[in-house]
Motif scaffolding. Sequence first.
Motif, PDB file in Angstrom:
ATOM      1  N   ILE A 297      10.590  -8.468  71.405  1.00 15.19           N
ATOM      2  CA  ILE A 297       9.870  -7.852  69.861  1.00 15.19           C
ATOM      3  C   ILE A 297       8.473  -7.084  70.276  1.00 15.19           C
ATOM      4  O   ILE A 297       8.276  -5.991  69.219  1.00 15.19           O
ATOM      5  CB  ILE A 297       9.171  -9.026  69.495  1.00 15.19           C
ATOM      6  CG1 ILE A 297       8.975  -8.920  67.864  1.00 15.19           C
ATOM      7  CG2 ILE A 297       7.964  -9.762  70.181  1.00 15.19           C
ATOM      8  CD1 ILE A 297       8.891 -10.042  66.817  1.00 15.19           C
ATOM      9  N   ALA A 298       8.331  -6.858  71.467  1.00 12.64           N
ATOM     10  CA  ALA A 298       7.331  -5.819  72.034  1.00 12.64           C
ATOM     11  C   ALA A 298       7.898  -4.456  71.749  1.00 12.64           C
ATOM     12  O   ALA A 298       7.022  -3.506  71.546  1.00 12.64           O
ATOM     13  CB  ALA A 298       6.828  -5.961  73.484  1.00 12.64           C
ATOM     14  N   LEU A 299       9.059  -4.198  71.626  1.00 13.09           N
ATOM     15  CA  LEU A 299       9.800  -2.793  71.405  1.00 13.09           C
ATOM     16  C   LEU A 299       9.582  -2.331  69.903  1.00 13.09           C
ATOM     17  O   LEU A 299       9.699  -1.208  69.736  1.00 13.09           O
ATOM     18  CB  LEU A 299      11.175  -2.896  71.662  1.00 13.09           C
ATOM     19  CG  LEU A 299      11.756  -3.256  73.314  1.00 13.09           C
ATOM     20  CD1 LEU A 299      13.250  -3.522  73.153  1.00 13.09           C
ATOM     21  CD2 LEU A 299      11.502  -1.885  74.063  1.00 13.09           C
ATOM     22  N   VAL A 300       9.239  -3.267  69.063  1.00 14.49           N
ATOM     23  CA  VAL A 300       9.409  -3.159  67.647  1.00 14.49           C
ATOM     24  C   VAL A 300       8.116  -2.193  67.333  1.00 14.49           C
ATOM     25  O   VAL A 300       6.933  -2.647  67.641  1.00 14.49           O
ATOM     26  CB  VAL A 300       9.427  -4.431  66.957  1.00 14.49           C
ATOM     27  CG1 VAL A 300       9.399  -3.967  65.461  1.00 14.49           C
ATOM     28  CG2 VAL A 300      10.799  -5.058  67.136  1.00 14.49           C
TER      29      VAL A 300
ATOM     30  N   PRO B  58      14.700   1.152  63.279  1.00 14.50           N
ATOM     31  CA  PRO B  58      15.518   0.646  62.626  1.00 14.50           C
ATOM     32  C   PRO B  58      16.229  -0.543  63.083  1.00 14.50           C
ATOM     33  O   PRO B  58      16.502  -0.616  64.273  1.00 14.50           O
ATOM     34  CB  PRO B  58      16.713   1.733  62.633  1.00 14.50           C
ATOM     35  CG  PRO B  58      16.224   2.922  63.163  1.00 14.50           C
ATOM     36  CD  PRO B  58      14.969   2.569  63.913  1.00 14.50           C
ATOM     37  N   VAL B  59      16.329  -1.641  62.300  1.00 11.79           N
ATOM     38  CA  VAL B  59      17.012  -2.731  63.104  1.00 11.79           C
ATOM     39  C   VAL B  59      18.063  -3.242  62.239  1.00 11.79           C
ATOM     40  O   VAL B  59      17.927  -3.606  61.155  1.00 11.79           O
ATOM     41  CB  VAL B  59      15.795  -4.063  63.214  1.00 11.79           C
ATOM     42  CG1 VAL B  59      16.471  -5.297  63.838  1.00 11.79           C
ATOM     43  CG2 VAL B  59      14.715  -3.715  64.048  1.00 11.79           C
ATOM     44  N   LEU B  60      19.211  -3.535  62.919  1.00 14.59           N
ATOM     45  CA  LEU B  60      20.568  -3.827  62.207  1.00 14.59           C
ATOM     46  C   LEU B  60      20.626  -5.375  62.219  1.00 14.59           C
ATOM     47  O   LEU B  60      20.726  -5.822  63.515  1.00 14.59           O
ATOM     48  CB  LEU B  60      21.735  -2.972  62.559  1.00 14.59           C
ATOM     49  CG  LEU B  60      21.990  -1.651  61.836  1.00 14.59           C
ATOM     50  CD1 LEU B  60      21.741  -0.572  62.986  1.00 14.59           C
ATOM     51  CD2 LEU B  60      23.266  -1.562  61.287  1.00 14.59           C
ATOM     52  N   CYS B  61      20.523  -6.087  61.309  1.00 15.06           N
ATOM     53  CA  CYS B  61      20.650  -7.765  61.519  1.00 15.06           C
ATOM     54  C   CYS B  61      22.081  -8.322  60.879  1.00 15.06           C
ATOM     55  O   CYS B  61      22.461  -7.892  59.656  1.00 15.06           O
ATOM     56  CB  CYS B  61      19.559  -8.205  60.657  1.00 15.06           C
ATOM     57  SG  CYS B  61      17.994  -7.257  60.866  1.00 15.06           S
ATOM     58  N   VAL B  62      22.747  -8.814  61.843  1.00 16.51           N
ATOM     59  CA  VAL B  62      23.869  -9.548  61.351  1.00 16.51           C
ATOM     60  C   VAL B  62      23.616 -10.929  60.724  1.00 16.51           C
ATOM     61  O   VAL B  62      23.393 -11.767  61.637  1.00 16.51           O
ATOM     62  CB  VAL B  62      25.131  -9.619  62.344  1.00 16.51           C
ATOM     63  CG1 VAL B  62      26.418 -10.253  62.013  1.00 16.51           C
ATOM     64  CG2 VAL B  62      25.276  -8.269  63.076  1.00 16.51           C
ATOM     65  N   VAL B  63      23.755 -10.951  59.340  1.00 11.52           N
ATOM     66  CA  VAL B  63      23.132 -12.430  58.941  1.00 11.52           C
ATOM     67  C   VAL B  63      24.331 -13.107  58.872  1.00 11.52           C
ATOM     68  O   VAL B  63      25.312 -12.966  58.279  1.00 11.52           O
ATOM     69  CB  VAL B  63      22.535 -11.971  57.671  1.00 11.52           C
ATOM     70  CG1 VAL B  63      22.018 -13.322  56.891  1.00 11.52           C
ATOM     71  CG2 VAL B  63      21.458 -10.882  57.524  1.00 11.52           C
ATOM     72  N   PRO B  64      24.076 -14.400  59.334  1.00 16.15           N
ATOM     73  CA  PRO B  64      25.259 -15.444  59.129  1.00 16.15           C
ATOM     74  C   PRO B  64      25.475 -15.865  57.606  1.00 16.15           C
ATOM     75  O   PRO B  64      24.506 -15.925  56.813  1.00 16.15           O
ATOM     76  CB  PRO B  64      24.754 -16.614  60.121  1.00 16.15           C
ATOM     77  CG  PRO B  64      23.237 -16.192  60.594  1.00 16.15           C
ATOM     78  CD  PRO B  64      22.890 -14.941  59.977  1.00 16.15           C
TER      79      PRO B  64
END
Length: 614
Positions: free
Chosen positions: A510-513, A518-524
Amino acid sequence: MCGIVGYVGDKQAQDVVINGLRRLEYRGYDSAGIALVAEGRLEHDKRAGRLANLEKAIAQHPLPQATTGIGHTRWATHGAPNDLNAHPHLGSSQRVALVHNGIIENFAGIRDELERAHHVLASETDTEVAAHLLELQVESGVDLTTAMQRVCQRLQGAFTLVAVDAQDPSRVVAARRNSPLVVGLGEGENFLGSDVAAFIEHTREALELGQDQVVTITREGVEVTTFDGAPAEGTRYHVDWDLSAAEKDGHDWFMRKEIFEQPRAVADSLLGRHARNGLLQLDEMRLSDQELRDIDKIIIIACGTSFYAGMVAKYAIEHWTRVPVEVELASEFRYRDPILDYSTLVVAISQSGETADTLQAIRHARLQRSKVLAICNTNGSTIPRESDAVIYTHAGPEIGVASTKGFLTQLVACYLLALYLAQVKGTRYGDEISEIMHQLEAVPDQIASVLSRSDEVYELARSHVGTRSVLFLGRHAGYPVALEGALKLKELAYIHAEGFAAGELKHGPIALVEEGLPVLCVVPPRGRDQLHEKMISGIQEVRARGARTICLAEEGDTSIEPYADHLIRLPKVPVLLQPLVAVVPLQLFACELATAMGHDVDQPRNLAKSVTVE
Ligand code: M6R
């Protein structure tokens, strides 16, 4: 890793060889070269860079007419990708020309020996020594076939060699050890290729060669021997696809074509899996039910995208069969001295069937008495041949360097394996297996519905030109999808991209944020324990630190809306099958962004489709 073509017949060898190289260019594109046997002389040309450079050179300085020739497209290992290191390589008196795929491990000692005998070696390659050795042999009076047999006995490592002799236009001679080579069988003409794409426009009849074999092609026929010169036989087969499968079919890239072929590829890979009695059947499975019942551990080995397919498979196999599964990078596997025995099933996943790391890993596993099952897309390739069992995927030829339909069909094969094991071991009821099969059979239409909204993804991708870093998040079966999305972006757009398990973020990444990342999130899908809620927590954590979230979530999931700067809808599918639909927008995203950035999507820099060196 390097493409090789050989031809003898009545056509213009230059045309056959150049067209063959065009279809093999996906295997390597650092340089290209050709050698023809014309009127007792060798005529050759070779150029650094794409095949187009060679074609331009030949157009300016035409080669003479000839009906015997060889060609090569290179992925550099020894020596920079320049004109000098390009293949073919010739012997001192320019009588023999040779092309090579693989690595000759003992080339340094042979080079010293040749130099002490006053041979001048012009290149930095490991290949050139083999050309000199062959030439010495033919000059001693033996034919090129005998020369090849003798030279191969001296070479260590992995190699496919294809050679011609200026004084014998009637034959092209080749040899293989741990490196691919197939023969194309024609009428009054015969062909050699790293794979059947090299000659598919001329013939669909092919001959698969064994390990450590030499093959001689003439107009009249094909002769196979061992390296000792003993007669041997190849295995004849019919190629079940034709030239149209190796064409772009109106698309700008093979990759885009292959993404859009996925509904068909998945459907084909599911075809014919039901027996009359309603049970699942896997025709090519050469392991008995008893052998499968005895399995108490599965180790999946693979590389790259195929490794991520293996990671998805772990969730399905463990859930449906309760057999523990380890997933390991093939390149690491044998070096850690894995614990294996006859009750361990090793599953090797490889689209090409030629990946050297995977091949060496399966050999190690078989030495330890484990059974090996290959999941492979390429008939007649080495990995299924050296495995105890195989499940073929039916994706058709995958030519784009980035794997797409290969991945989806590997997932299908993994699900089929998991369900078959569950059936044999009795860990799932028949009606449960049938229900999952019905869910799988609905997937091709669901992929088609994702593809029908590709413009939306393309627009999003184009808005990311100039982006320097992208993160991908997933959980459970969505985690390997995140890794695969990041790999696609790295290899095609050359952007820093990383995939993380969403729960792991807070332990460091999370230190990279930073603002605007842009963060692509695969939501279950919702309704699976707490996966969905936990994913939303992860999304909130990155948003709180300024990330811009692009969420892939199922239709009807309104709870995600407040957390998504951009929302891509996925069809509703069970959580274990979600990778089949969730990866598609990520493929489209990478393909379009790379296109908008002006990259060659089918032939990304530094890569080759089939990695036949360790
Ligand atoms: O032919 P294989 O499946 O064994 O290849 C494994 C990897 O080299 C391959 O998946 C590679 O990672 C692709 N370029 C990814 O798109």
